[in-house]
Motif scaffolding. Structure first.
Motif, PDB file in Angstrom:
ATOM      1  N   LEU A  10     -52.844  25.869   2.080  1.00 22.35           N
ATOM      2  CA  LEU A  10     -53.740  24.783   2.463  1.00 22.35           C
ATOM      3  C   LEU A  10     -53.647  24.495   3.955  1.00 22.35           C
ATOM      4  N   GLY A  11     -52.489  24.776   4.565  1.00 18.69           N
ATOM      5  CA  GLY A  11     -52.398  24.630   6.019  1.00 18.69           C
ATOM      6  C   GLY A  11     -53.326  25.597   6.731  1.00 18.69           C
ATOM      7  N   SER A 164     -65.756  32.407  -1.755  1.00 18.06           N
ATOM      8  CA  SER A 164     -64.846  31.343  -1.322  1.00 18.06           C
ATOM      9  C   SER A 164     -63.485  31.883  -0.922  1.00 18.06           C
ATOM     10  N   SER A 165     -63.099  33.069  -1.410  1.00 15.15           N
ATOM     11  CA  SER A 165     -61.830  33.661  -0.996  1.00 15.15           C
ATOM     12  C   SER A 165     -61.913  34.219   0.422  1.00 15.15           C
ATOM     13  N   GLU A 172     -59.624  20.360  -0.494  1.00 16.89           N
ATOM     14  CA  GLU A 172     -59.659  19.741  -1.820  1.00 16.89           C
ATOM     15  C   GLU A 172     -60.145  20.732  -2.879  1.00 16.89           C
ATOM     16  N   VAL A 173     -61.136  21.563  -2.536  1.00 20.30           N
ATOM     17  CA  VAL A 173     -61.629  22.558  -3.485  1.00 20.30           C
ATOM     18  C   VAL A 173     -60.560  23.607  -3.748  1.00 20.30           C
ATOM     19  N   VAL A 174     -59.869  24.032  -2.707  1.00 24.36           N
ATOM     20  CA  VAL A 174     -58.797  25.014  -2.882  1.00 24.36           C
ATOM     21  C   VAL A 174     -57.659  24.418  -3.715  1.00 24.36           C
ATOM     22  N   ARG A 179     -54.810  23.922  -9.118  1.00 31.53           N
ATOM     23  CA  ARG A 179     -54.592  23.183 -10.374  1.00 31.53           C
ATOM     24  C   ARG A 179     -55.144  23.965 -11.561  1.00 31.53           C
ATOM     25  N   GLN A 180     -56.318  24.587 -11.375  1.00 34.82           N
ATOM     26  CA  GLN A 180     -56.889  25.371 -12.458  1.00 34.82           C
ATOM     27  C   GLN A 180     -56.011  26.568 -12.796  1.00 34.82           C
TER      28      GLN A 180
END
Length: 351
Positions: A10-11, A164-165, A172-174, A179-180
């Protein structure tokens, strides 16, 4: 380990989000970013801890042969093998990285799921398909694409995940994708009877779980119960993810936090972004020269080896083209000069 990985991922997403052109900005350098993260986070004896325990799949360039590295002599070898395993040509650069004197790229281009046929291996994929742990597709498409030893379902969801990759969305989406992934792994564990309680069922239903009399069969190892009735739970179905995994949720929330400074808030606001794009024709040339100069200075120690490799590749390519052209010309000449057999019709006497 998962907390550090999520924070690093995420960073990097937040770093790309700050760039005006995203992954197309000259400051975007994923290999340098990941290399620095590995240098800062990996312990000094990682090569001892990883040997015979970690297998890194890489693809030899340019013949495309797959290689799985399991022995590491130094810490730098571990870092370099990881760099090679995630190098995507032209997206991460133009010259593949070197490992033990050879050039390698992402192992997914030759074998995306090594040892997938082994009964003791659990396969994981972020795309919808037929592996053990992957997102459960809601598409009615029955078409699949088999490539690089892995099967992908042909659907719009996989297309979205693939884009998206390469072009990351917001942090937030990542984080929701992470979580998924946790829910998909939990679903696999519950299907094979490796959890104490049916957690996913309680998330989507208030009723107590029914006894699994006829729903459990022998797993693929013979000693694991297999429950096909485990529901597919999405992130939107979990109102409080912290109850499932407090550590993961805390790490994701911490990694998604923005810089609270006034300047960062201004740059992320709508007027700030509009001003950034308006000034882009003036600032982009200077940024391009600056970041390209930094990358050139960092490349100077590797210039001799890279130039020799490029020269050998060009020579091999030229020799291949010349050999193929020569064979075609010789074949054409041999066909033109081949003697033609004509059938002579005998003359019959006139009567």
């Amino acid at each position: 380990m998962s907390r550090d990985f999520g924070s690093s991922l995420l960073g990097m997403i937040k770093h790309v989000e700050q760039l005006s052109l995203g992954v197309f900005h000259p400051a975007f350098a994923p290999i340098e970013y990941i290399r620095q993260e590995l240098q800062d986070s990996l312990p000094a004896d990682i090569h001892i801890l990883a040997s015979k325990r970690l297998g890194i799949s890489i693809t030899h360039w340019p013949d495309g042969q797959n290689c799985i590295v399991t022995d590491f002599a130094t810490r730098d070898e571990v870092i370099q093998a990881v760099i090679c395993s995630l190098y995507i040509p032209f997206y991460c650069g133009t010259i593949p990285p070197m490992f033990r004197g050879e050039r390698y790229i992402d192992g997914g281009f030759s074998n995306n799921l090594p040892f997938a046929d082994s009964p003791s291996v659990i396969t994981v994929s972020p795309f919808h398909g037929t592996v053990d742990i992957c997102p459960q597709s809601t598409s009615a498409s029955m078409h699949e694409l088999n490539i690089f030893n892995v099967s992908f379902q042909i659907c719009t969801q996989n297309l979205y995940l693939g884009l998206s990759s390469l072009i990351p969305l917001s942090p937030e989406v990542v984080a929701d994708n992470c979580r998924q992934g946790y829910l998909d792994a939990l679903r696999f564990l519950e299907k094979h009877g490796l959890t104490k309680e049916p957690v996913l069922r309680t998330l989507v239903s208030k009723e107590p779980p029914a006894p699994a009399d006829g729903n459990q069969d022998a797993g693929r190892d013979g000693d694991l119960s297999f429950n096909c009735a485990v529901p597919n739970v999405l992130v939107k179905d979990v109102p409080n993810f912290e109850q499932l995994s407090p550590e993961l949720e805390a790490a994701l929330k911490e990694a998604c936090m923005r810089d609270p400074s006034p300047w960062a808030s201004l740059c992320q606001s709508g007027p700030g972004r509009a001003l950034t794009y308006l000034l882009l024709p003036c600032t982009l040339p200077f940024e391009y020269v600056y970041f390209r100069s930094r990358r050139l200075v960092a490349w100077l120690p590797d210039v001799p080896a890279d130039l020799w490799w490029m020269q050998a590749m060009l020579r091999s390519l030229a020799l291949g083209i010349c050999s193929k052209t020569k064979d075609q010309l010789l074949g054409l000449v041999s066909r033109l000069l081949a003697p033609t057999r004509s059938t002579v019709r005998p003359l019959l006497p006139r009567t």
